[in-house]
Motif scaffolding. Structure first.
Motif, PDB file in Angstrom:
ATOM      1  N   LEU A  49       0.983  -0.951   0.282  1.00 25.29           N
ATOM      2  CA  LEU A  49       0.222  -0.210   0.104  1.00 25.29           C
ATOM      3  C   LEU A  49       0.622   1.458   0.059  1.00 25.29           C
ATOM      4  N   ILE A  50       1.817   1.295   1.126  1.00 26.29           N
ATOM      5  CA  ILE A  50       2.866   2.298   1.221  1.00 26.29           C
ATOM      6  C   ILE A  50       2.970   2.689  -0.787  1.00 26.29           C
ATOM      7  N   ALA A  51       4.020   1.360  -1.179  1.00 26.82           N
ATOM      8  CA  ALA A  51       4.621   1.638  -2.381  1.00 26.82           C
ATOM      9  C   ALA A  51       4.142   2.267  -3.486  1.00 26.82           C
ATOM     10  N   LEU A  52       2.114   1.759  -2.941  1.00 27.85           N
ATOM     11  CA  LEU A  52       1.622   2.207  -4.395  1.00 27.85           C
ATOM     12  C   LEU A  52       1.746   3.789  -4.424  1.00 27.85           C
ATOM     13  N   VAL A  81      -2.234  -2.284  -9.453  1.00 24.65           N
ATOM     14  CA  VAL A  81      -2.139  -2.988  -8.499  1.00 24.65           C
ATOM     15  C   VAL A  81      -2.326  -4.336  -9.660  1.00 24.65           C
ATOM     16  N   PHE A  82      -3.029  -4.968 -10.742  1.00 24.73           N
ATOM     17  CA  PHE A  82      -2.146  -5.868 -11.267  1.00 24.73           C
ATOM     18  C   PHE A  82      -1.330  -5.551 -12.627  1.00 24.73           C
ATOM     19  N   SER A  83      -1.196  -3.983 -12.292  1.00 27.26           N
ATOM     20  CA  SER A  83       0.355  -3.996 -13.206  1.00 27.26           C
ATOM     21  C   SER A  83       1.412  -4.765 -13.587  1.00 27.26           C
ATOM     22  N   ALA A  95       6.361  -6.853  -6.189  1.00 23.98           N
ATOM     23  CA  ALA A  95       5.535  -8.131  -5.433  1.00 23.98           C
ATOM     24  C   ALA A  95       5.907  -8.985  -4.627  1.00 23.98           C
ATOM     25  N   LEU A  96       6.552  -9.575  -6.114  1.00 27.85           N
ATOM     26  CA  LEU A  96       7.681 -11.397  -6.090  1.00 27.85           C
ATOM     27  C   LEU A  96       9.154 -10.564  -6.052  1.00 27.85           C
ATOM     28  N   GLY A  97       9.243 -10.289  -6.203  1.00 32.00           N
ATOM     29  CA  GLY A  97      10.101  -8.692  -5.420  1.00 32.00           C
ATOM     30  C   GLY A  97      10.743  -9.511  -4.313  1.00 32.00           C
TER      31      GLY A  97
END
Length: 816
Positions: free
Chosen positions: A36-39, A368-370, A377-379
C-alpha cells in the motif's frame, strides 16, 4: 526432489499450524502494508511523468527586495512581462506560457455552478505540456479572447452527451460569454495542474509588458535543451541587475525544474505538494514493518529448531548434504512468502478504496495488477524469503546428526542471542513509531488549536462577485437581521492566507526605499468580524472608507492634497487618502513600536498616501511553517469574500437563514459557504495525510511485534512446562509464574526503550524544526510510549504464561 521438498514443507506447515498461521498472518499484514505504501509512493513519484518535455520545462520564481532593506522574498508568481521578455531576450527559451487559476461562477442554460478550477493560459500551453485535445485544434483553441476548453467530465456535467463545441458559457459577471473551442481528457491525477476549464490568457486582458510588479501569474519556460537551465540562470540574474538598476528595488528570477515541483518545491502551487521528506518517512515505515514481519519469522523458525533437530539429523544420516537442507528450508520460506504475497495482493485490492479515502488519493486499482507492481511484489517475496529464511536454514542445516539423535541438542541455546536481538529490534521499531506518531499528532493538535490571532471557528466565508459591491451595504444589513449573526465584512483575502504583495515606506524614508509587505483590502467591519485584536490606536471607520475612495466631503484633514481644475468652475474631488492598520511586525519593519506608529504618515506603493490609524496584534496569516511577516490592512472596495461572524448558537438555523437570504439577494450566484477552519486545514493537507497514515501503520507495527512476541512466549512456555509444574507443586502462585515467564521479555522491551527514545527525539526534533511555530517534545510522551509497550509486552506474554500455569502439573511431570 522439488516435489519432495514441497511435500515436506506442506507437512511441516500442517504440523505446526500455530507457528505457520502467525508467520503467514504477520507476513501478509507486513507485505500488505508495504505494498500500500509502495502504491502511494509510486503515485507521488510519478507526478508529471507523462510530460514528454518535462525535463526542459522550468517554472519561474520571483525574488525581490526593496532598497529600504529587509529580507529577500520569493514566490511562484511573476508579472505578465516576464514570459515575452525572456522569450525575446534569451535564445535558450524556445517557448513560454503564462497561467492563472481562478474561481468563477459558470452559467450555461439552467445550470449555475461555482467552479474552483478555472485556469487561464496562453495558446503556447500545448507547446510546453503534453495535453492533447479530443476535439478542437491545439493551435487555435486558445488563440483569441473568450475562448475556453472543457475537460471530458466538465463537458458532460454541463451538456450531457451533447456536443459542446461551438456553444457558449458565461464566466463570472462577463455577459459576452466564452466560446467552447475544445474538449480534452481529464487532467491525470498525478499532475501538478488540476483544472476543469482552460481559457485563453488574452481573456484576462492583462497581457501587457509594462512592469515586473503586479506579479499575480505563473510563468513556465520551455528550454531548447535540459542543459540550458544551468546556463540560462546566470544570464537572467545579470539581465535583471541591469533592468532594475536605479529603480529602488532588487528583482531576480530563479528557474525551478518542473519535474521537481511536486516533491521538492517550497512554494504553494495549484495542487498540494508532498514534501520529499514525507516520502522518505513512509519508505522507512514500510521497511520497518517488513523487518518486523521478517524478524517474527526468524524468531519462530530458530525457536522451533529444537523440534526439527531430529528431522535434520535423520536426513543427514541418510545422506542429505548441508546445501540440500539449506535450500529445503529456503524453499519452505519462499512457499510461505508466496502464500503471503497472494493474500497480501487480495488484501490490497479489498482495502484500497478505504486507503484512498484515508490518504486522500485516487490510487487506481489497475496499479495493483500492473506487471511492474506484481513483479515488485514477487521481488519482495524473494527478498523476504532469503532474509527471513537464510539464518534459520543455516542454523538447522549445520546440526550434527550424532548430537541431535542422542537428544543432547535439546539443552542447547542455539539462536537465543539472535532471537533476543531481534525482539529488541522489533520493540525498538515499535517504540520509535509510537513516539514519532504521538509527537506528530501533538504538532497537528497544536496546529488545530493554536490561537492564530483571529476566530476561524465562528466565521463563515462566502465567495462573492465584484458587482455585489454596488449593493454591499444592503446585503450586509440583510444578513444582520438574524440575531445570531454578529458581524458581516468583505475583503480580498480571508485572514487564513493573505498573499497580496505590496511595498511600504514611512514619510521619513526616501521615495526610492521601500519595505516589502503583505497587504489586504478590507472594510470597516473586518476587524470585529475576524476577531483581530488592536494593541494600539483605533479601527478604521466608514469615513475612512470614503477617504480612501476619494469621495468629496470626506473631511479627513489637511494631510491630503486637493486642488482646483482650471476652468471647471469648482473644486475637484479630493485625492484618495488612507488610514492604515499595521500588524506589529510591519510597525517593527518601519522602526516603530505599536504606540509610536499611531498617527505616523506612510505610503503604500506611493499611490496610497496616508497615516497609521491602528496596530493589530500579530496573527498567523500564512502556514505555521513560516514566521509572521509584515502586514498592512487598508480600506478599499475590492472584494472576493464575504465574511459572516456567527454566535455558534442555533447554528443549523443560522446557516439555513444565510442560504435562503443569499438565494433571495443573489439568485445568480451559487451559495458556497464554508467556515474559515476548512481553509486553514487545507493548508496542512500533507501533514494531516502523513499523520493519518502514520497512525495506521504504527498500529500495524505494534500488532506485528505483539504477534511475534505471542508466538515466542508460547514456545518459551512450552519449553518450561516441567519447570512450571515443579514450581506449582512447591507452592508457586499464578502471578509469580506469570512474572517469571514475562521477566526476560520485559528486560528486552526495556532495552528497546533505551535505544528508541533518543533516536525518536532526534528525528522528530529535526522534523519539527521545519515549523516556525511548533509544539514542545514533552517528557510524558516517552513515559506513555514506554508504559504502553511494557504493558502490551506483559499482557501478551502473560496470556501464554497463565495458560501454561493453569495446566495440571501432574500432566506436565509425567515421564516421557
Amino acid at each position: 526432489m522439488i516435489k519432495n521438498w514441497l511435500l515436506t514443507a506442506l507437512r511441516n506447515l500442517r504440523k505446526n499450524k500455530t507457528a505457520a498461521a502467525i508467520n503467514i498472518f504477520g507476513l501478509t499484514v507486513g507485505l500488505s502494508s508495504c505494498l500500500l505504501i509502495a502504491l502511494f509512493i509510486r503515485h507521488e513519484l510519478s507526478y508529471d511523468d507523462f510530460e514528454t518535455r518535462g525535463d526542459r520545462i522550468a517554472r519561474v520564481i520571483m525574488e525581490y527586495r526593496f532598497d529600504g532593506g529587509g529580507e529577500v522574498r520569493s514566490g511562484n508568481f511573476t508579472s505578465t512581462k516576464v514570459a515575452p521578455t525572456f522569450k525575446r531576450t534569451f535564445p535558450e527559451v524556445e517557448s513560454a506560457v503564462r497561467m492563472r487559476m481562478d474561481e468563477y461562477i459558470i452559467k450555461s442554460g439552467d445550470k449555475l455552478l461555482n467552479e474552483k478550477r478555472f485556469m487561464f493560459a496562453d495558446s503556447s500551453f500545448f507547446d510546453l505540456f503534453s495535453f492533447g485535445l479530443l476535439r478542437g485544434d491545439v493551435h487555435s483553441a486558445l488563440s483569441g479572447p473568450r475562448r475556453v476548453i472543457l475537460t471530458e467530465t466538465t463537458a458532460r456535467r454541463y451538456f450531457g452527451e451533447q456536443d459542446p463545441m461551438g456553444r457558449m458559457i458565461h464566466v463570472g459577471n462577463d455577459t459576452t460569454g466564452y466560446l467552447i473551442t475544445g474538449v480534452m481528457k481529464d487532467v491525470p491525477d498525478n499532475s501538478v495542474f488540476k483544472f476543469d476549464f482552460l481559457a485563453s490568457f488574452s481573456s484576462l486582458f492583462a497581457n501587457q509588458e509594462e512592469t515586473y510588479w503586479d506579479a499575480n501569474y505563473g510563468t513556465f519556460l520551455l528550454l531548447r535543451s535540459s542543459k540550458d537551465l544551468a546556463l540560462l540562470q546566470p544570464k537572467i540574474t545579470a539581465f535583471m541587475k541591469t533592468e532594475m538598476q536605479g529603480k529602488g528595488a532588487m528583482i531576480n528570477f530563479i528557474l525551478e525544474p518542473f519535474m521537481r515541483i511536486h516533491l521538492y518545491s517550497p512554494y504553494i502551487g495549484w495542487e498540494p505538494t508532498t514534501p520529499m521528506v514525507y516520502i522518505y518517512i513512509l519508505s522507512i515505515v514500510a521497511l520497518l514493518i517488513l523487518v518486523i514481519a521478517c524478524s517474527t519469522y526468524i524468531n519462530l523458525s530458530t525457536a522451533r529448531s529444537v523440534d526439527r533437530a531430529r528431522e535434520v539429523g535423520v536426513r543427514k544420516v541418510i545422506g542429505a548434504g548441508r546445501g540440500q537442507l539449506f535450500w529445503q528450508f529456503i524453499g519452505e520460506s519462499f512457499l510461505l512468502s508466496l502464500v503471503a504475497v497472494v493474500l497480501s495482493l487480495l488484501v490490497v485490492v479489498l482495502v484500497l478504496p478505504s486507503f484512498n479515502r484515508l490518504a486522500d488519493r485516487g490510487l487506481p486499482l489497475s496499479g495493483v495488477f500492473s506487471g511492474a507492481f506484481i513483479f515488485f511484489a514477487l521481488g519482495v517475496a524473494v527478498v523476504v524469503s532469503l532474509l527471513a529464511g537464510s539464518y534459520p536454514a543455516m542454523v538447522l542445516s549445520r546440526f550434527h546428526p550424532v548430537t541431535v539423535l542422542k537428544g543432547a541438542f535439546r539443552n542447547t541455546r542455539s539462536g537465543q542471542g539472535l532471537r533476543q536481538s531481534l525482539i529488541i529490534f522489533q520493540f525498538a521499531i515499535s517504540v520509535f513509531l509510537i513516539v514519532s506518531t504521538i509527537i506528530l499528532q501533538q504538532q497537528l493538535k497544536y496546529i488545530r488549536n493554536r490561537d492564530l490571532g483571529y476566530d476561524r471557528e465562528h466565521v463563515i466565508e462566502l465567495p462573492m462577485e465584484a458587482p455585489m459591491l454596488a449593493n454591499i451595504d444592503y446585503i450586509k444589513n440583510q444578513f444582520r437581521f438574524d440575531p445570531d449573526v454578529l458581524s458581516v465584512s468583505y475583503c480580498r483575502s480571508s485572514p487564513v492566507q493573505i498573499m497580496g504583495g505590496y511595498n511600504m515606506r514611512s514619510a521619513t524614508m526616501p521615495s526610492n526605499q521601500q519595505v516589502a509587505v503583505f497587504g489586504d483590502p478590507i472594510d470597516e467591519d473586518f476587524v470585529p468580524t475576524t476577531g483581530l485584536q488592536l494593541v494600539a490606536g483605533e479601527n478604521i471607520t466608514r469615513q475612512d472608507m470614503r477617504d480612501a475612495a476619494g469621495s468629496a466631503g470626506s473631511g479627513s484633514g489637511g494631510s491630503r492634497s486637493a486642488g482646483g481644475s482650471a476652468g471647471s468652475g469648482g473644486a475637484a474631488a479630493p485625492a484618495p487618502f488612507f488610514h492604515f492598520l499595521l500588524n506589529e511586525a510591519a510597525a517593527r519593519d518601519l522602526g516603530w513600536s505599536p504606540q509610536e506608529a499611531i498617527g505616523k504618515r506612510m505610503f503604500m506603493d506611493d499611490s496610497r498616501p496616508g497615516i497609521v490609524k491602528g496596530v493589530i496584534k500579530d496573527f498567523n496569516f500564512h502556514s505555521l511553517h513560516d514566521p509572521i511577516k509584515g502586514l498592512v490592512l487598508f480600506p478599499e472596495m475590492r472584494a472576493h469574500s464575504l465574511l459572516v461572524r456567527v454566535s455558534g448558537e442555533h447554528l443549523q438555523r443560522t446557516l439555513a437563514f444565510l442560504e435562503s437570504k443569499w438565494a433571495s439577494l443573489e439568485p445568480g450566484i451559487p451559495y458556497a459557504a464554508h467556515f474559515l477552519d476548512e481553509n486553514y486545514n487545507a493548508i496542512y493537507t500533507a501533514e494531516n495525510r502523513l499523520g493519518t497514515v502514520m497512525n495506521l501503520f504504527s498500529a500495524i507495527a505494534i500488532v506485528l511485534a505483539c504477534l511475534g512476541l505471542f508466538g515466542l512466549s508460547s514456545y518459551a512456555a512450552k519449553q518450561r512446562v516441567k519447570e512450571i509444574g515443579i514450581r506449582k507443586v512447591l507452592g508457586a502462585r499464578l502471578g509469580h509464574l506469570a512474572f517469571l515467564l514475562s521477566a526476560s521479555f520485559l528486560r528486552l522491551a526495556a532495552v528497546a526503550l533505551v535505544i528508541a527514545f533518543p533516536l525518536a527525539w532526534l528525528v522528530m526534533d529535526r522534523w519539527l524544526a521545519d515549523f516556525a511555530y511548533r509544539t514542545a517534545i514533552h517528557w510524558w510522551v516517552f513515559v506513555v510510549a514506554g508504559s504502553a509497550v511494557l504493558v502490551i509486552t506483559l499482557a501478551t506474554v502473560s496470556i501464554q504464561a497463565v495458560r501454561t500455569a493453569l495446566v495440571n502439573p501432574i500432566k506436565n511431570l509425567k515421564v516421557e
